[in-house]
Scaffold this motif. Structure first.
Motif, PDB file in Angstrom:
ATOM      1  N   THR A  35       1.053  -1.339  -0.051  1.00 42.08           N
ATOM      2  CA  THR A  35      -0.036  -0.143   0.108  1.00 42.08           C
ATOM      3  C   THR A  35       0.773   1.188   0.014  1.00 42.08           C
ATOM      4  O   THR A  35       1.906   1.068   0.164  1.00 42.08           O
ATOM      5  CB  THR A  35      -0.877   0.053   1.197  1.00 42.08           C
ATOM      6  OG1 THR A  35      -0.009   0.195   2.326  1.00 42.08           O
ATOM      7  CG2 THR A  35      -1.639  -1.328   1.504  1.00 42.08           C
ATOM      8  N   GLU A  66       0.874   3.442   2.055  1.00 44.52           N
ATOM      9  CA  GLU A  66       1.283   3.800   3.559  1.00 44.52           C
ATOM     10  C   GLU A  66       2.440   3.020   3.612  1.00 44.52           C
ATOM     11  O   GLU A  66       3.409   3.465   4.427  1.00 44.52           O
ATOM     12  CB  GLU A  66       0.235   3.442   4.492  1.00 44.52           C
ATOM     13  CG  GLU A  66      -0.824   4.374   4.563  1.00 44.52           C
ATOM     14  CD  GLU A  66      -2.115   4.196   3.558  1.00 44.52           C
ATOM     15  OE1 GLU A  66      -2.883   5.038   3.533  1.00 44.52           O
ATOM     16  OE2 GLU A  66      -1.887   3.387   2.736  1.00 44.52           O
ATOM     17  N   GLU A  69       3.141  11.806  -1.874  1.00 43.27           N
ATOM     18  CA  GLU A  69       2.079  12.209  -2.881  1.00 43.27           C
ATOM     19  C   GLU A  69       2.815  13.091  -3.868  1.00 43.27           C
ATOM     20  O   GLU A  69       2.263  13.081  -5.109  1.00 43.27           O
ATOM     21  CB  GLU A  69       0.829  12.953  -2.304  1.00 43.27           C
ATOM     22  CG  GLU A  69       0.011  11.794  -1.661  1.00 43.27           C
ATOM     23  CD  GLU A  69      -1.096  12.622  -0.781  1.00 43.27           C
ATOM     24  OE1 GLU A  69      -1.334  13.889  -0.788  1.00 43.27           O
ATOM     25  OE2 GLU A  69      -1.890  12.037  -0.089  1.00 43.27           O
ATOM     26  N   ALA A  86      -3.497   0.562  -9.998  1.00 42.59           N
ATOM     27  CA  ALA A  86      -4.878   0.829  -9.073  1.00 42.59           C
ATOM     28  C   ALA A  86      -5.726  -0.761  -9.155  1.00 42.59           C
ATOM     29  O   ALA A  86      -5.549  -1.431 -10.111  1.00 42.59           O
ATOM     30  CB  ALA A  86      -5.949   1.636  -9.934  1.00 42.59           C
ATOM     31  N   ALA A 115     -10.590   0.952  -6.199  1.00 45.04           N
ATOM     32  CA  ALA A 115     -10.363   2.412  -5.741  1.00 45.04           C
ATOM     33  C   ALA A 115      -9.134   2.308  -4.883  1.00 45.04           C
ATOM     34  O   ALA A 115      -8.774   3.737  -4.533  1.00 45.04           O
ATOM     35  CB  ALA A 115     -11.475   2.782  -4.778  1.00 45.04           C
ATOM     36  N   GLN A 116      -8.277   1.397  -4.739  1.00 45.43           N
ATOM     37  CA  GLN A 116      -7.095   1.329  -4.016  1.00 45.43           C
ATOM     38  C   GLN A 116      -5.823   1.467  -4.999  1.00 45.43           C
ATOM     39  O   GLN A 116      -5.770   0.971  -6.256  1.00 45.43           O
ATOM     40  CB  GLN A 116      -6.934  -0.134  -3.198  1.00 45.43           C
ATOM     41  CG  GLN A 116      -8.107  -0.182  -2.109  1.00 45.43           C
ATOM     42  CD  GLN A 116      -8.135   0.786  -1.196  1.00 45.43           C
ATOM     43  OE1 GLN A 116      -7.077   1.178  -0.682  1.00 45.43           O
ATOM     44  NE2 GLN A 116      -9.426   1.442  -1.047  1.00 45.43           N
ATOM     45  N   VAL A 117      -4.886   2.190  -4.551  1.00 43.34           N
ATOM     46  CA  VAL A 117      -3.498   2.392  -5.274  1.00 43.34           C
ATOM     47  C   VAL A 117      -2.636   1.306  -4.679  1.00 43.34           C
ATOM     48  O   VAL A 117      -2.452   1.127  -3.359  1.00 43.34           O
ATOM     49  CB  VAL A 117      -2.898   3.627  -5.149  1.00 43.34           C
ATOM     50  CG1 VAL A 117      -1.787   3.881  -5.931  1.00 43.34           C
ATOM     51  CG2 VAL A 117      -3.915   4.667  -6.008  1.00 43.34           C
ATOM     52  N   ARG A 118      -1.700   0.605  -5.400  1.00 45.02           N
ATOM     53  CA  ARG A 118      -0.753  -0.414  -4.648  1.00 45.02           C
ATOM     54  C   ARG A 118       0.518  -0.161  -5.479  1.00 45.02           C
ATOM     55  O   ARG A 118       0.445   0.412  -6.731  1.00 45.02           O
ATOM     56  CB  ARG A 118      -1.163  -1.790  -5.045  1.00 45.02           C
ATOM     57  CG  ARG A 118      -2.604  -2.181  -4.119  1.00 45.02           C
ATOM     58  CD  ARG A 118      -2.270  -2.301  -2.573  1.00 45.02           C
ATOM     59  NE  ARG A 118      -3.201  -2.761  -1.933  1.00 45.02           N
ATOM     60  CZ  ARG A 118      -4.126  -1.960  -1.279  1.00 45.02           C
ATOM     61  NH1 ARG A 118      -3.924  -0.393  -1.379  1.00 45.02           N
ATOM     62  NH2 ARG A 118      -5.204  -2.197  -0.496  1.00 45.02           N
TER      63      ARG A 118
END
Lengths: 183, 133
Positions: free
Chosen positions: B66, B68, B82, B92, B95-98
């Motif tokens: 992730t 984070e 960011e 993606a 809706a999640q970014v990896r």
């Protein structure tokens, strides 16, 4: 430093926290451009990390750091001078000090400008001996030059700086007040 | 024989310089800039070590992180991460970014190579007398 030898990144951070400003100060005296001094800070600490495994605590760490800083700043200075030849106007603009104001010789501004204008051997010798007050044996170790050479370079630097002061004073308008009382 | 007046003026300049220098350098080299330079060096040091120790491991290369986890690994804030999103090799999932670990390592390597070229370390450093074995 010994922890850094064993690859401790937190030791690296601590060394950086303690000495970064000092390394920047040493470099800045020798380099007209701010960004060159910033690069020297990174180069010094990266070199320190790269060579930590070979470090032997036979000298004070500050002496060791100062030695590396002078060497790396010397290379940066030569790069800048090559660039100055290619782009003299751009260099002059970036290296220009703040305007001291009409008719007044601000000694600090003058020295800030005059010191990097000396040749690197002279400015580095003057910086280590006169500005930092190092004794000649330690200065010779930091600079990697014989003690007699360092003495001669300090003497020469003072002479050139006095000539620069004289020229600067002559260039000031006569009616203007001048620091130092000798105009 | 009279003393050279510029001798005294030069000494005065040096005295004033010593008093003013710390303040000037603090203004030129504030804490924020120091942190910025340190973070750049972490990329070259900490992450380079990570590459050497496991970046090429085939099993690990399949790991997906992730944002984070990436920020934690890079030791930077999410805000700083960011700022790098346009260059980071993200993908993606819904809706999640990896970020794929191996892709991140390659990204790090390219940044490290760039830093190394710029710093010319191999050309710059030679052992100071009496300190290196």
């Amino acid at each position: 430093m010994m922890l850094l030898r064993h690859g401790r990144i937190d030791a690296f951070d601590e060394l950086y926290g303690r000495y970064a400003t000092r390394v920047f100060t040493w470099a800045r005296r020798l380099l007209p451009r701010l960004e060159d001094a910033e690069e020297v800070v990174q180069d010094v600490f990266l070199a320190l990390s790269e060579n930590a495994s070979g470090y032997r605590p036979v000298a004070q760490l500050t002496t060791y750091l100062y030695t590396i800083t002078v060497r790396i700043a010397g290379r940066a200075r030569r790069r800048s001078e090559r660039w100055m030849v290619q782009d003299p106007d751009g260099f002059a603009q970036r290296a220009a000090p703040k305007d001291p104001g009409p008719g007044r010789l601000e000694l600090v501004d003058w020295l800030e400008r005059a010191l990097p204008e000396l040749s690197f051997p002279l400015s580095s010798a003057f910086s280590v001996v006169v500005l930092d007050g190092k004794e000649y044996p330690e200065a010779a170790e930091i600079l990697g030059r014989p003690e007699g050479t360092v003495k001669a370079q300090v003497h020469r630097a003072r002479k050139v700086l006095k000539q620069s002061l004289a020229r600067t004073q002559r260039a000031l308008p006569e009616e203007a007040p001048t620091q130092g009382g000798s105009a | 024989m009279s003393r050279d007046p510029f001798e005294d003026l030069l000494d005065e300049a040096v005295g004033q310089w010593k008093e003013a220098e710390a303040e000037r350098r603090q203004a030129e080299f504030p804490d924020s800039l120091q942190r910025e330079l340190l973070e750049e060096m972490h990329e070259a040091l900490y992450l380079g070590a990570e590459l050497a120790s496991g970046g090429s491991d085939e099993g690990a290369s399949q790991e997906v992180w992730t944002l984070e986890e990436v920020a934690q690994f890079l030791r930077i804030s999410m805000d700083d991460l960011e700022l790098e999103l346009d260059t980071l090799p993200v993908f993606a999932v819904g809706a999640q970014v990896r970020v794929r670990r191996q892709a991140l390592m390659e990204w790090i390597q390219s940044r490290e190579d760039e830093a190394r070229r710029r710093h010319e370390l191999s050309l710059v450093f030679s052992a100071p007398k009496g300190n290196l074995g």
